[in-house]
Design an enzyme around this catalytic site. Structure first.
Site, short mmCIF file in Angstrom:
data_model
loop_
_atom_site.label_atom_id
_atom_site.label_comp_id
_atom_site.label_asym_id
_atom_site.label_seq_id
_atom_site.Cartn_x
_atom_site.Cartn_y
_atom_site.Cartn_z
N CYS A 1 0.75 0.81 -1.09
CA CYS A 1 1.84 0.23 -0.29
C CYS A 1 1.60 -1.23 0.06
O CYS A 1 2.46 -1.87 0.66
CB CYS A 1 2.07 1.04 0.98
SG CYS A 1 0.79 0.85 2.21
N HIS B 1 -1.69 9.01 4.63
CA HIS B 1 -1.05 7.82 4.10
C HIS B 1 -0.46 8.10 2.74
O HIS B 1 -0.44 9.22 2.29
CB HIS B 1 -2.06 6.68 4.08
CG HIS B 1 -1.40 5.34 3.96
ND1 HIS B 1 -0.39 4.94 4.81
CD2 HIS B 1 -1.58 4.35 3.10
CE1 HIS B 1 0.00 3.74 4.45
NE2 HIS B 1 -0.69 3.35 3.43
N CYS B 2 -0.06 7.07 2.07
CA CYS B 2 0.75 7.10 0.84
C CYS B 2 0.46 8.32 -0.01
O CYS B 2 -0.68 8.72 -0.16
CB CYS B 2 0.47 5.86 0.01
SG CYS B 2 1.08 4.38 0.78
N PRO B 3 1.48 8.84 -0.61
CA PRO B 3 2.90 8.49 -0.48
C PRO B 3 3.57 9.20 0.65
O PRO B 3 3.19 10.23 1.10
CB PRO B 3 3.48 8.91 -1.81
CG PRO B 3 2.61 10.00 -2.30
CD PRO B 3 1.26 9.74 -1.72
#
Length: 174
Positions: free
Chosen positions: A162, A172-174
């Site tokens: 990100c 965290h991501c995604p």
């Protein structure tokens, strides 16, 4: 469509450069998807969140139809009700985790655009890679992030997905 980010956030692109042609959410939030004025923040790949939601939802529905109906007939409705509450709470916690702000550190202007507050002059070279401080009586090194133009606090990591420095890299991501 994503909402506009909160006021007062610097308009700087994902790599620290000024980008006047990009939509406002790209200038501020990099690759993240932002909704409702920054109250909901998602990683760049929403498809994996949708796939995860389906992987929770489909087995929950199948369980309710096949097993929950048998429990309702033989033991009463309470077991099926508990299964339904667990399925709904799993989805609610998934959405809460997927759309909460993971602790994105605000970006700073490029070092060549910042003035030194003491001398009033503009920097000509990049700040030092590490900065030594004493935190709670222990010497600590803060690392400079060249993408976000900040000294990262302890436990802060730059996410390559990100393009943000994230305070605690737990969900965290995604």
């Amino acid at each position: 469509a994503p909402c506009d980010p909160p006021p007062g956030v610097p308009l700087v692109g994902a790599m620290g450069e000024k980008d006047y042609d990009a939509p406002q959410t790209e200038k501020i939030w990099g690759n993240s998807q932002v909704f409702c004025g920054g109250r909901l923040v998602s990683g760049p790949d929403g498809r994996s969140a949708a796939a995860t939601c389906l992987m929770v939802l489909v087995p929950s529905i199948v369980w309710q139809v096949v097993v929950g109906s048998w429990y309702t007939e033989s033991h009463g409705v309470i077991v099926a009700l508990v299964g339904g509450v667990l399925g709904v709470s799993s989805l609610a916690l998934l959405f809460g985790t997927a759309f909460s702000d993971p602790g994105i550190m605000p970006r700073q202007k490029d070092y060549s655009e910042q003035r030194d507050p003491v001398t009033g002059i503009t920097r000509t070279k990049q700040p030092a890679r590490y900065y030594d401080i004493v935190l709670r009586g222990h010497p600590t090194k803060l690392k400079y992030c060249v993408t976000c133009n900040i000294y990262r606090p302890p436990r802060c990591t730059h996410c390559s997905v990100c393009e943000h420095c994230v305070e605690r890299f737990d969900h965290h991501c995604p």
